[in-house]
Design an enzyme around this catalytic site. Structure first.
Site, PDB file in Angstrom:
ATOM      1  N   ASN A 192       0.814  -1.214   0.000  1.00  0.00           N
ATOM      2  CA  ASN A 192       0.000   0.000   0.000  1.00  0.00           C
ATOM      3  C   ASN A 192       0.850   1.267   0.000  1.00  0.00           C
ATOM      4  OD1 ASN A 192      -2.240   1.640   0.218  1.00  0.00           O
ATOM      5  ND2 ASN A 192      -2.674   1.140   2.363  1.00  0.00           N
ATOM      6  N   TYR A 245     -10.348  12.812  16.566  1.00  0.00           N
ATOM      7  CA  TYR A 245      -9.215  11.967  16.169  1.00  0.00           C
ATOM      8  C   TYR A 245      -9.779  10.628  15.738  1.00  0.00           C
ATOM      9  CZ  TYR A 245      -6.676  15.312  19.077  1.00  0.00           C
ATOM     10  OH  TYR A 245      -6.161  16.448  19.637  1.00  0.00           O
ATOM     11  N   ASP A 250      -7.738  -2.635  17.702  1.00  0.00           N
ATOM     12  CA  ASP A 250      -6.411  -2.386  17.137  1.00  0.00           C
ATOM     13  C   ASP A 250      -5.947  -0.996  17.568  1.00  0.00           C
ATOM     14  OD1 ASP A 250      -4.158  -2.189  15.606  1.00  0.00           O
ATOM     15  OD2 ASP A 250      -5.132  -2.568  13.675  1.00  0.00           O
ATOM     16  N   HIS A 293      -3.161   0.193  16.841  1.00  0.00           N
ATOM     17  CA  HIS A 293      -2.444   0.692  15.666  1.00  0.00           C
ATOM     18  C   HIS A 293      -1.178   1.450  16.055  1.00  0.00           C
ATOM     19  CE1 HIS A 293      -2.492   1.366  11.329  1.00  0.00           C
ATOM     20  NE2 HIS A 293      -3.475   0.480  11.324  1.00  0.00           N
TER      21      HIS A 293
HETATM   22  C1  CS2 Z   1      -4.945  -2.460  10.012  1.00  0.00           C
HETATM   23  C2  CS2 Z   1      -4.694  -2.231   8.538  1.00  0.00           C
HETATM   24  O1  CS2 Z   1      -6.317  -4.288   9.397  1.00  0.00           O
HETATM   25  C3  CS2 Z   1      -5.553  -3.841  10.244  1.00  0.00           C
HETATM   26  O2  CS2 Z   1      -5.277  -4.428  11.259  1.00  0.00           O
HETATM   27  O3  CS2 Z   1      -3.870  -2.303  10.833  1.00  0.00           O
HETATM   28  O4  CS2 Z   1      -5.867  -1.821   7.987  1.00  0.00           O
HETATM   29  C4  CS2 Z   1      -3.618  -1.222   8.156  1.00  0.00           C
HETATM   30  O5  CS2 Z   1      -4.007   0.037   8.599  1.00  0.00           O
HETATM   31  C5  CS2 Z   1      -3.430  -1.186   6.684  1.00  0.00           C
HETATM   32  O6  CS2 Z   1      -3.114  -2.468   6.229  1.00  0.00           O
HETATM   33  C6  CS2 Z   1      -2.353  -0.201   6.231  1.00  0.00           C
HETATM   34  O7  CS2 Z   1      -2.219  -0.237   4.859  1.00  0.00           O
HETATM   35 MG    MG Z   2      -3.724  -3.706  12.397  1.00  0.00          MG
END
Ligand code: CS2
Ligand code: MG
Length: 420
Positions: A39, A166, A228, A230
């Site tokens: 991506n 956010y 998540d 993240h």
């Molecule tokens: C995310 C992903 O699915 C997930 O767990 O962490 O959507 C991530 O944001 C993307 O793959 C980034 O391209």
């Molecule tokens: Mg993820």
């Protein structure tokens, strides 16, 4: 039959977002397809494949899948990294697909057969508010979901009047009754690399426990919940989140901290019984192995397209099995149906499968990819075909040309770079 590789080609297509596909053709004319999408950096992978990998593979025996993987990994000397591993993944998936087509067997059968009949999946539910999230979760449960990955928007406490919030990344695509996309998957593509969103972790951490508790209360004790983070917490913030979420009994908490900061996971692990998952940014086994050896995680979130394909993902799953860790392979919209299908074959096969992330694909994808899956009661099954079971319409793919797009960046209120 002449099984030597005649050509390795790349196809870049953008039905709704960019996908880079690899096509391997043998001298006998058998074709296999794989996914090599990274991506926001698709052209870097395409250059590796077109300029370096394709000439190297011409004339190789397409059935020597392990040997080709080893050669691509080790003969370059410069091992690993997302660009090289994604290029390898595309080739590896295409070779397994091709072997399946040559032998008439689905890939899971080539891997050693099924360990289960169907695949437990999870989808994304997102709400800008707690109420919206709960309404969406009810819809998903009514549609049969047994596991949900939830995300929400956090009110910006510094600008309450502006309505700014956010937002976490999510892939909750709403479809109308005619199966058309109502809202685009959140925050996964930007038109320019300078498109920046704001993020502060503290206000989000203030809201996380209450929203999770409200969601748990709304869906009851038997729906699996996944969140998540993240990579947006410092280690000690992650400890706080994991502890506060303990009473909500998550299936797992994903990427509580920057996933490459492996040592710090020990802190989170020691502090709470909230199950942990990580791995979508890993490209090679050495990044995962210490976490398995030290039992720091409960689920591996590896992504087939960025970990080098079926060949290494299978090995990682077996090592995880020996450590009592389950799989929850990464299944976002930024890898193509070929990658999702390849993971489904592994999901059916590996004994330690846990759950599979998936999504409602944009309907435009069906013009390029033809594959048949059925989801019932949150379990997915697919129609048996030789290979991966996904047909690619190359003319349709060519009709959707590449559009440069990026993962949006984040900065905090002071203007410093923040993890996305
Ligand atoms: C995310 C992903 O699915 C997930 O767990 O962490 O959507 C991530 O944001 C993307 O793959 C980034 O391209
Ligand atoms: Mg993820």
């Amino acid at each position: 039959m002449d099984n030597r590789i005649a050509s390795v080609e790349t196809l870049l297509t953008c039905p709704d977002r960019n996908y880079l596909l690899v096509k391997v053709t043998t001298e006998a004319g058998v074709v296999g397809y794989g996914d090599a999408t990274l991506n926001g950096r698709e052209l870097a992978v395409k250059t590796v494949l077109d300029e370096y990998t394709a000439p190297l593979l011409r004339g190789c025996d397409s059935g020597r899948i392990e040997d080709i993987w080893q050669m691509l990994f080790r003969h370059t000397y410069w091992r690993g990294g997302p660009v090289l591993q994604t290029a390898m993944a595309g080739v590896d998936m295409a070779l397994w697909d091709l072997l399946g087509k040559r032998t008439g067997l689905p890939v899971y059968q080539l891997l050693g057969g099924k360990s289960r009949d169907r695949i437990k999946t999870y989808y994304h539910v997102h709400g800008d508010t707690s109420e919206a999230l709960i309404a969406r979760a009810h819809e998903a449960v009514k549609a049969g979901a047994q596991v949900l990955r939830y995300s929400f928007s956090t009110k910006n406490p510094f600008h309450p009047e502006s309505g700014r919030s956010y937002t976490q990344p999510h892939q909750d695509i709403e479809l109308n009754e005619r199966f058309e996309v109502k809202g685009q998957a959140g925050g996964t593509m930007a038109d320019t690399e300078t498109q920046i969103a704001r993020w502060e972790t503290e206000p989000y951490l203030e809201e996380l426990p209450d929203i999770t508790a409200a969601l748990r209360h709304a869906v009851g004790p038997h729906i699996g919940l996944i969140h998540d983070i993240h990579s947006r917490c410092t280690p000690i913030q992650a400890v706080r989140a994991a502890k506060e979420l303990e009473p909500c009994h998550l299936l797992f908490l994903e990427d509580p901290i920057e996933p490459l900061n492996r040592e710090a996971l020990e802190l989170v692990r020691a502090a709470s019984a909230t199950p942990l998952a990580t791995g979508e940014l890993f490209n090679t086994m050495d990044q995962l192995l210490p976490l398995l050896q030290r039992r720091l995680i409960d689920y591996i979130r590896l992504d087939i397209s960025h970990f080098g394909g079926i060949t290494p993902l299978r090995k990682a799953a077996y090592v995880a099995e020996a450590c009592g860790v389950k799989t929850a392979f990464h299944g976002p919209g930024d890898i193509s149906p070929l990658a999702h299908a390849a993971q489904f074959h592994l999901d059916l096969h590996v004994p330690n499968f846990g759950v599979q992330e998936t999504l409602r694909f944009d309907p435009r994808l069906s013009e390029v990819f033809e594959w048949h899956t059925v989801t019932e009661d949150g379990y997915l099954s697919f129609e048996e075909q030789p290979g991966l079971g996904v047909a690619v319409d190359e003319a349709a793919a060519a009709a959707f040309p590449y559009r440069k797009a990026f993962i949006p960046g984040h900065r905090d209120e002071g203007g410093a770079v923040h993890d996305w």
